[in-house]
Motif scaffolding. Structure first.
Motif, PDB file in Angstrom:
ATOM      1  N   ASP A  44       0.831  -1.202   0.000  1.00  0.00           N
ATOM      2  CA  ASP A  44       0.000   0.000   0.000  1.00  0.00           C
ATOM      3  C   ASP A  44       0.869   1.257   0.000  1.00  0.00           C
ATOM      4  OD1 ASP A  44      -2.769   0.900   0.022  1.00  0.00           O
ATOM      5  OD2 ASP A  44      -2.312   1.767   1.967  1.00  0.00           O
ATOM      6  N   ASP A  48       1.138   4.155  -2.950  1.00  0.00           N
ATOM      7  CA  ASP A  48       0.929   5.582  -2.661  1.00  0.00           C
ATOM      8  C   ASP A  48       2.074   6.438  -3.193  1.00  0.00           C
ATOM      9  OD1 ASP A  48      -1.496   5.194  -1.464  1.00  0.00           O
ATOM     10  OD2 ASP A  48      -0.724   5.202   0.589  1.00  0.00           O
ATOM     11  N   ARG A  55      -3.895   4.689  -9.494  1.00  0.00           N
ATOM     12  CA  ARG A  55      -4.871   4.044  -8.609  1.00  0.00           C
ATOM     13  C   ARG A  55      -6.202   4.800  -8.636  1.00  0.00           C
ATOM     14  NH1 ARG A  55      -3.503   2.565  -2.347  1.00  0.00           N
ATOM     15  NH2 ARG A  55      -4.970   0.847  -2.121  1.00  0.00           N
ATOM     16  N   SER A  59      -9.941   3.366 -10.119  1.00  0.00           N
ATOM     17  CA  SER A  59     -11.174   3.251  -9.334  1.00  0.00           C
ATOM     18  C   SER A  59     -12.398   3.487 -10.212  1.00  0.00           C
ATOM     19  CB  SER A  59     -11.158   4.248  -8.174  1.00  0.00           C
ATOM     20  OG  SER A  59     -12.255   4.037  -7.319  1.00  0.00           O
ATOM     21  N   ALA A  82     -13.925  -2.291  -0.877  1.00  0.00           N
ATOM     22  CA  ALA A  82     -12.636  -1.606  -0.946  1.00  0.00           C
ATOM     23  C   ALA A  82     -11.487  -2.612  -0.983  1.00  0.00           C
ATOM     24  CB  ALA A  82     -12.483  -0.665   0.250  1.00  0.00           C
ATOM     25  N   ALA A  83     -11.598  -3.694  -0.193  1.00  0.00           N
ATOM     26  CA  ALA A  83     -10.556  -4.719  -0.195  1.00  0.00           C
ATOM     27  C   ALA A  83     -10.478  -5.410  -1.549  1.00  0.00           C
ATOM     28  CB  ALA A  83     -10.831  -5.747   0.907  1.00  0.00           C
ATOM     29  N   GLU A  85     -11.407  -4.135  -4.425  1.00  0.00           N
ATOM     30  CA  GLU A  85     -10.855  -3.166  -5.382  1.00  0.00           C
ATOM     31  C   GLU A  85      -9.338  -3.065  -5.251  1.00  0.00           C
ATOM     32  OE1 GLU A  85     -11.016   1.615  -6.470  1.00  0.00           O
ATOM     33  OE2 GLU A  85     -12.488   0.770  -5.078  1.00  0.00           O
ATOM     34  N   ASP A  86      -8.837  -3.023  -4.022  1.00  0.00           N
ATOM     35  CA  ASP A  86      -7.395  -2.892  -3.794  1.00  0.00           C
ATOM     36  C   ASP A  86      -6.622  -4.066  -4.390  1.00  0.00           C
ATOM     37  OD1 ASP A  86      -7.728  -0.503  -2.482  1.00  0.00           O
ATOM     38  OD2 ASP A  86      -7.550  -1.349  -0.460  1.00  0.00           O
ATOM     39  N   ALA A  90      -3.945  -4.157  -7.627  1.00  0.00           N
ATOM     40  CA  ALA A  90      -2.554  -4.582  -7.467  1.00  0.00           C
ATOM     41  C   ALA A  90      -2.210  -5.852  -8.238  1.00  0.00           C
ATOM     42  CB  ALA A  90      -2.241  -4.778  -5.983  1.00  0.00           C
TER      43      ALA A  90
END
Length: 205
Positions: A44, A48, A55, A59, A82-83, A85-86, A90
């Motif tokens: 993560d 960033d 990223r 979305s 959200a998990a 999507e993350d 990745a």
């Protein structure tokens, strides 16, 4: 019991050949919950720093026409989404550079053995649609791949308390989690009964 050939389907139900799933030597490496937490935090932070703009754009791609509705989800479903999507961003999405973000992170970062084992497990997994064929509350779920067939029983404490037989879920299963057996990784999404047939039809198409 007859020995399974390396080119035969993996018995975990992933749909992959044994040599590319549970028979892959990388899956003999164990990782702990601490390894998992450390890898996700480092990934993560890397995202960033190096691909934050990408990223944000991804979305919109992930949510499509439902982007404006994402903020209206109940808290639990929002966290699960959200998990999902993350991990999609990745590990599944291939950007302009032609490789997933996780591959770039792996090439750019020194990882411990446990962190590397968890990363390898996620790289080999994929989000699939499953029918729940059995549930032992607080213990496990037995899932059937709704598209390719095959069955797998996963250690799942939380989801098994609320999900019943013949319900459908979208989930990413790793063959060997911290418990030593198959586990659902990065959350699961319940597919409402009214949407199930249309989701199955779209995936098969």
């Amino acid at each position: 019991m007859a020995k399974i050939g390396r080119n035969e389907p993996c018995p975990c139900g992933s749909g992959k050949k044994l040599k590319k799933c549970c028979g892959d030597p990388r899956f003999t490496q164990h990782y702990t919950l601490d390894d998992r937490a450390s890898l996700l935090a480092r990934l993560d932070e890397w995202i960033d720093v190096f691909v934050a703009d990408e990223r944000a754009d991804a979305s919109e791609e992930f949510w499509g026409r439902f982007l404006d509705d994402a903020d209206e989800l109940p808290p639990d479903l929002a966290a699960l989404s959200a998990a999902v999507e993350d991990v999609w961003f990745a590990f599944d999405r291939v950007g302009d550079r032609g490789v997933p973000v996780a591959d770039e992170f792996l090439a750019d970062t020194e990882l411990g053995d446990g962190e590397r084992a968890f990363l390898a497990a996620l790289r080999q997994s994929s989000m699939r649609l499953y029918e729940v064929v059995d549930a032992v509350p607080g213990v496990s779920l037995t899932l059937r791949d709704a598209i390719e067939g095959g069955q797998v029983t996963v250690n799942e404490r939380r989801g098994s308390r609320t999900i019943g037989r013949h319900e459908y879920v979208a989930a990413r299963v790793v063959p060997r989690g911290p418990s030593g057996g198959p586990e659902i990784e990065m959350g699961l999404l319940h597919i409402p009964g009214l949407l199930k047939d249309s989701v199955v039809a779209q995936l098969r198409e």
